[in-house]
Design a protein around this motif. Structure first.
Motif, PDB file in Angstrom:
ATOM      1  N   VAL A  15       0.819  -1.206   0.000  1.00  0.00           N
ATOM      2  CA  VAL A  15       0.000   0.000   0.000  1.00  0.00           C
ATOM      3  C   VAL A  15       0.858   1.264   0.000  1.00  0.00           C
ATOM      4  N   TYR A  16       2.007   1.190   0.670  1.00  0.00           N
ATOM      5  CA  TYR A  16       2.809   2.396   0.869  1.00  0.00           C
ATOM      6  C   TYR A  16       4.269   1.993   1.011  1.00  0.00           C
ATOM      7  N   ALA A  17       5.168   2.738   0.369  1.00  0.00           N
ATOM      8  CA  ALA A  17       6.612   2.506   0.524  1.00  0.00           C
ATOM      9  C   ALA A  17       7.327   3.814   0.216  1.00  0.00           C
ATOM     10  N   GLU A  18       7.676   4.559   1.260  1.00  0.00           N
ATOM     11  CA  GLU A  18       8.343   5.851   1.081  1.00  0.00           C
ATOM     12  C   GLU A  18       9.257   6.145   2.255  1.00  0.00           C
ATOM     13  N   GLN A  19      10.200   7.050   2.012  1.00  0.00           N
ATOM     14  CA  GLN A  19      11.066   7.541   3.072  1.00  0.00           C
ATOM     15  C   GLN A  19      10.280   8.559   3.885  1.00  0.00           C
ATOM     16  N   VAL A  20      10.283   8.424   5.204  1.00  0.00           N
ATOM     17  CA  VAL A  20       9.530   9.326   6.079  1.00  0.00           C
ATOM     18  C   VAL A  20      10.423   9.776   7.235  1.00  0.00           C
ATOM     19  N   ASN A  21      10.011  10.863   7.901  1.00  0.00           N
ATOM     20  CA  ASN A  21      10.749  11.373   9.057  1.00  0.00           C
ATOM     21  C   ASN A  21      10.234  10.804  10.369  1.00  0.00           C
ATOM     22  N   MET A  22       8.925  10.503  10.419  1.00  0.00           N
ATOM     23  CA  MET A  22       8.313  10.016  11.655  1.00  0.00           C
ATOM     24  C   MET A  22       6.988   9.353  11.331  1.00  0.00           C
TER      25      MET A  22
END
Length: 134
Positions: A15-22
């Motif tokens: 569903v979701y695959a991304e670089q995140v901060n928190m």
């Protein structure tokens, strides 16, 4: 600011695959805020929302219906029974499911199994409706 990879996976798809901060998630023991380099852990999740924070953009809200979260130093994987982004939610279908669950809860007080299923169905519907409005 450092980031980590967040993957949200269901039995059907990623569903979701991304670089995140928190990210902020609701585990069965309470709310968890996960930052890069968090101590490794595995926890079951409640039927709730995941709030994703990325630098320079608005918070993203994702409806997650149970499952588990595995936190590693540079990656978080959420294995969910189902998960939906706000634009993927059929609000009319969610409202109909909410009404069916409320009706079952009002009618059926004898069978504990049906009561628990109806209660979970109601939580999922409310979660989806909540996320669709954000």
């Amino acid at each position: 600011m450092s980031t980590f990879l967040l993957e949200i996976v269901t039995p059907e798809r990623k569903v979701y695959a991304e670089q995140v901060n928190m990210l902020v998630a609701k585990g069965v023991e309470g709310e968890l805020g996960i930052l890069p380099n968090h101590i490794p852990l595995v926890t079951p999740l409640k039927i709730s929302t995941i709030t994703v924070k990325k630098q320079g953009s608005k918070d993203e809200i994702i409806a997650v219906n149970g499952g588990f979260m595995e936190v590693r130093k540079d990656k978080v994987v959420i294995l969910a029974e189902s998960a939906e982004l706000p634009e993927q939610i059929d609000v009319d279908r969610a409202r109909a499911a909410k009404e069916r669950a409320e009706k079952r809860l009002a009618e059926n007080k004898q069978d504990n199994v049906d009561f628990k299923r109806a209660e979970a169905s109601l939580q999922r519907a409310l979660n989806r409706i909540s996320v669709s409005g954000k």
